[in-house]
Design a protein around this motif. Structure first.
Motif, PDB file in Angstrom:
ATOM      1  N   GLU A 369       0.841  -1.194   0.000  1.00 52.39           N
ATOM      2  CA  GLU A 369       0.000   0.000   0.000  1.00 52.39           C
ATOM      3  C   GLU A 369       0.881   1.251   0.000  1.00 52.39           C
ATOM      4  O   GLU A 369       1.259   1.784   1.035  1.00 52.39           O
ATOM      5  N   MET A 370       1.176   1.726  -1.224  1.00 55.82           N
ATOM      6  CA  MET A 370       2.033   2.896  -1.388  1.00 55.82           C
ATOM      7  C   MET A 370       1.671   3.615  -2.684  1.00 55.82           C
ATOM      8  O   MET A 370       0.934   3.089  -3.521  1.00 55.82           O
ATOM      9  N   ASN A 371       2.235   4.816  -2.861  1.00 55.42           N
ATOM     10  CA  ASN A 371       2.121   5.566  -4.111  1.00 55.42           C
ATOM     11  C   ASN A 371       3.431   5.460  -4.886  1.00 55.42           C
ATOM     12  O   ASN A 371       4.092   6.462  -5.132  1.00 55.42           O
ATOM     13  N   SER A 381       3.303   0.475  -7.041  1.00 55.41           N
ATOM     14  CA  SER A 381       2.429   0.219  -5.896  1.00 55.41           C
ATOM     15  C   SER A 381       1.247   1.179  -5.937  1.00 55.41           C
ATOM     16  O   SER A 381       1.386   2.344  -6.314  1.00 55.41           O
ATOM     17  N   PHE A 382       0.105   0.673  -5.518  1.00 55.57           N
ATOM     18  CA  PHE A 382      -1.105   1.482  -5.405  1.00 55.57           C
ATOM     19  C   PHE A 382      -1.550   1.514  -3.947  1.00 55.57           C
ATOM     20  O   PHE A 382      -1.061   0.742  -3.117  1.00 55.57           O
ATOM     21  N   ALA A 383      -2.495   2.404  -3.669  1.00 54.88           N
ATOM     22  CA  ALA A 383      -3.031   2.521  -2.313  1.00 54.88           C
ATOM     23  C   ALA A 383      -4.556   2.560  -2.400  1.00 54.88           C
ATOM     24  O   ALA A 383      -5.162   3.610  -2.454  1.00 54.88           O
ATOM     25  N   GLN A 384      -5.139   1.393  -2.478  1.00 54.62           N
ATOM     26  CA  GLN A 384      -6.588   1.209  -2.536  1.00 54.62           C
ATOM     27  C   GLN A 384      -7.189   1.835  -3.792  1.00 54.62           C
ATOM     28  O   GLN A 384      -8.027   2.734  -3.704  1.00 54.62           O
ATOM     29  N   ASP A 400      -6.614   6.688  -6.954  1.00 51.09           N
ATOM     30  CA  ASP A 400      -5.915   5.929  -5.921  1.00 51.09           C
ATOM     31  C   ASP A 400      -6.302   6.536  -4.569  1.00 51.09           C
ATOM     32  O   ASP A 400      -5.692   7.508  -4.100  1.00 51.09           O
ATOM     33  N   ALA A 401      -7.315   5.951  -3.943  1.00 48.50           N
ATOM     34  CA  ALA A 401      -8.046   6.625  -2.871  1.00 48.50           C
ATOM     35  C   ALA A 401      -7.211   6.925  -1.638  1.00 48.50           C
ATOM     36  O   ALA A 401      -7.181   8.054  -1.150  1.00 48.50           O
ATOM     37  N   GLU A 402      -6.517   5.922  -1.095  1.00 47.99           N
ATOM     38  CA  GLU A 402      -5.811   6.136   0.168  1.00 47.99           C
ATOM     39  C   GLU A 402      -4.593   7.047   0.018  1.00 47.99           C
ATOM     40  O   GLU A 402      -4.177   7.686   0.984  1.00 47.99           O
ATOM     41  N   GLY A 403      -4.042   7.122  -1.179  1.00 47.27           N
ATOM     42  CA  GLY A 403      -2.948   8.053  -1.425  1.00 47.27           C
ATOM     43  C   GLY A 403      -3.425   9.408  -1.881  1.00 47.27           C
ATOM     44  O   GLY A 403      -2.606  10.309  -2.100  1.00 47.27           O
TER      45      GLY A 403
END
Length: 646
Positions: A369-371, A381-384, A400-403
């Motif tokens: 879970e990263m940008n 990497s993606f974050a949700q 990329d919602a969480e980021g």
């Protein structure tokens, strides 16, 4: 507390079978530690949902064990453990208490938390820890974190994250059996909040999809606690309601004659025939997936919390062929693919991906879970990721919602770049806000959807800022405000209409490009009664006028009420008619003129209001739109369209 948390982690991750003896020995081994649970320092009753204020040591004790669930409602990992918590709270000696310590500014609002609780079906008590008082006192470092407290107010277990939730549940069940709560006095009454099921056709609409072929809108959401998808015409009339085995539907798309739906909490992609309505499981086993690679046939391949989906045709991309679905697998922070046909993708150099029809596999993202941007898809990497759109050529755009970032994925390599928002540090998932600008300057707050508008413009559902923003050449500006956590958007390029799922307002909206006005679609029951062949009206380059005749008839036993029925005519992109409204008769003739450039978006809409009556005198009012696509380079078709009432 830190020491005990580390010991708990060793136990849960160690792989030792959690027998009664193991659990008893672990608890007694650490009985000398000071593990007195801090009191819940929030007395404002307005910050409590589903119960009055609860205490750990005071008069408002629950009378048994308490399991604190530190969560934030945006977090996919927090959503994943909700089914396990629901099973645990069936034990009367245990009270699950949600401590909502919100990550985003928007999540600190009690009303927004209440909406999330209803949306997720949470029935246990929840307290709004908006100032992180409880979070700090328990030394919590991430979401979700579970803390088990016995009736005497002593901490028995601290569990961080979702990965060991099955072992956490086993530990708790064993503890409740080995050390029963006994008679510890009266418990605090838990009053479950029941949301406003008010007979609405749909609540908490998540995603919306406009389909040009049927000229209709598909909306996902719930009603009466069950998942559903509504098919609407552009006036908001409900053409069809799809339920099947849906539980929590989100992303939607159409390919061919099938509707594809992301059912997030059952971790499946389902499809439905638009004609017959039969349901088919396309991808997912119904269990949350932890596989980060894939490669199995869709129904055998586990996936995790699919949130959005879009089809892409690879045939126009050099050295590629086939059609596929691109899936936002929010639960594993990846993009996945599903082969609608045999797929052949030359990603880079000598790396070629070949997949048989119906195969599901990881496209991009390493599961962290990263940008993180990278030209190598498997190292990004993606974050949700929660929203995806395709520009029709060679680029996917991702919300990329969480980021709080908008990302782009280039085909055929599936390399990942940043478009706008997010932080420079790939591990920074807290660079959010509400700012416009260019490059790294713009700030979003948990965007849930993106939509390609053409001409280099992408519209963003900036959900937690309650607005829509447009992005062009990495610059952003506000497009539409005063929404309520919008979760989905879809664009009709023919009419310049942007459809919006305004989630927490339980509404579907339409924004007009021409004047920027936003209207609410008044959803109403109806049924399509006209069957319209798709005969096009066309223009030669030298021809200025064309016409079409409509012949309307009723089936046996039905009669048309011609006096009260009518047709409204709307023209788009270089087409005009002198008649905008006319009465319905058995034969209607319309003449259209070309007043400007005719392009691929030129069209005429005929909106019918038809009143038909049976021999028994029962009358029905129905609506239907028939779109006539206009072309500038085909031979004109002067044939008639025959409309028949079923």
């Amino acid at each position: 507390m830190d020491l005990y948390s580390a010991k708990c982690r060793e136990l849960l991750e160690g792989g030792v079978h959690l027998t009664d003896d193991v659990v008893k020995s672990f608890i007694k081994e650490h009985s000398g530690l000071d593990l007195t649970a801090p009191e819940l320092e929030i007395d404002d009753k307005d910050q409590w949902v589903n119960s009055a204020p609860i205490s750990i040591h005071g008069e408002n004790k629950t009378g048994g064990y308490v399991l604190l669930d530190f969560f934030t409602y945006c977090c996919i990992n927090c959503m994943h453990i909700l089914p396990a918590l629901h099973h645990l709270e069936q034990d009367d000696s245990l009270t699950v208490l949600g401590v909502h310590s919100g990550k985003f500014k928007n999540e600190k609002d009690a009303t927004n938390i209440l909406n999330a609780i209803e949306r997720y079906g949470i029935t246990h008590p929840v307290v709004n820890d908006r100032d992180y008082k409880i979070w700090t006192s328990y030394q919590v470092i991430c979401w979700p974190t579970l803390v088990l407290i016995n009736p005497q107010g002593r901490i028995m277990l601290i569990a961080i994250g979702e990965s060991q939730i099955d072992r956490v549940c086993q530990f708790i069940r064993n503890t409740l059996r080995i050390f029963p709560a006994g008679d510890t006095g009266p418990s605090v009454a838990v009053v479950h909040h029941r949301g406003g099921e008010d007979g609405s056709h749909i609540r908490y609409p998540g995603k919306v999809h406009y389909d040009v072929e049927s000229n209709s809108i598909f909306v996902s959401g719930t009603a009466a606690g069950k998942g559903r998808v509504l098919q609407l015409n552009t006036d908001g009339v409900i053409i069809k309601t799809i339920t099947g085995s849906l539980v929590a539907p989100q992303g939607l798309c159409i390919h061919g004659n099938r509707l594809y739906v992301c059912d997030t909490t059952t971790h499946r992609i389902l499809s439905y025939s638009l004609d017959q309505g039969e349901e088919e499981v396309v991808c997912g086993t119904g269990q949350q997936g932890k596989d980060l690679e894939g490669g199995k046939p869709g129904p055998e391949q586990e996936i995790s919390s699919p949130w959005d989906v879009t089809p892409i045709n690879l045939d126009h991309i050099p050295n590629c062929s086939g059609s596929m679905l691109v899936i936002c697998a929010a639960g594993t922070h990846q993009l996945w693919g599903y082969a609608l046909t045999e797929v052949d993708i030359k990603m880079r150099g000598n790396l070629t991906v070949k997949k048989e029809k119906c195969t599901a596999w990881r496209l991009a993202g390493d599961g962290k879970e990263m940008n993180r941007n990278n030209t190598y898809a498997e190292k990004a990497s993606f974050a949700q990721p929660s929203g995806v759109t395709f520009d029709g050529k060679d680029t996917l755009y991702i919300a990329d919602a969480e980021g709080s970032a908008i990302r782009m994925v280039s085909l055929p390599s599936f390399g990942v770049k940043n478009v706008a928002g997010g932080g420079l540090d790939p591990t920074d998932l807290f660079s959010y806000g509400d700012e416009n600008g260019k490059g790294a300057g713009p700030r979003f707050q948990h965007p849930l959807d993106v939509e390609w508008m053409g001409d280099g413009v992408v519209t963003v559902a900036d959900s937690y800022n309650h607005k829509l923003k447009s992005v062009k050449q990495r610059s952003t500006f506000d497009l539409c405000q005063d929404l309520n956590e919008p979760g989905g958007i879809s664009y009709d390029k023919y009419t310049g209409s942007l459809y919006i799922a305004d989630t927490n307002s339980h509404r579907v909206l339409r924004r007009h490009d021409s004047d920027g006005k936003v209207e609410v679609l008044d959803l109403k029951k109806g049924r399509p009664i006209l069957s319209c062949p798709g005969n096009p009206v066309t223009f030669l380059n030298t021809k200025e006028v064309d016409s079409i005749k409509l012949f309307i008839r009723a089936r046996d036993g039905r009669q048309l009420n011609l006096e009260e029925s009518g047709i409204t005519v709307k023209c788009y992109r270089g087409i005009s008619t002198e008649i905008s409204e006319l009465n319905l008769s058995s034969e209607v003739s319309l003449q259209f003129s070309r007043v400007g450039e005719v392009d691929g978006c030129s069209a005429v809409d005929l909106d019918f209001k038809v009143i038909s009556c049976s021999e028994e005198g029962t009358c029905h009012v129905d609506w239907r739109r028939h779109r006539i696509n206009i072309s500038a380079d085909h031979v004109p078709n002067n044939g008639a369209i025959h409309l028949t009432l079923p």
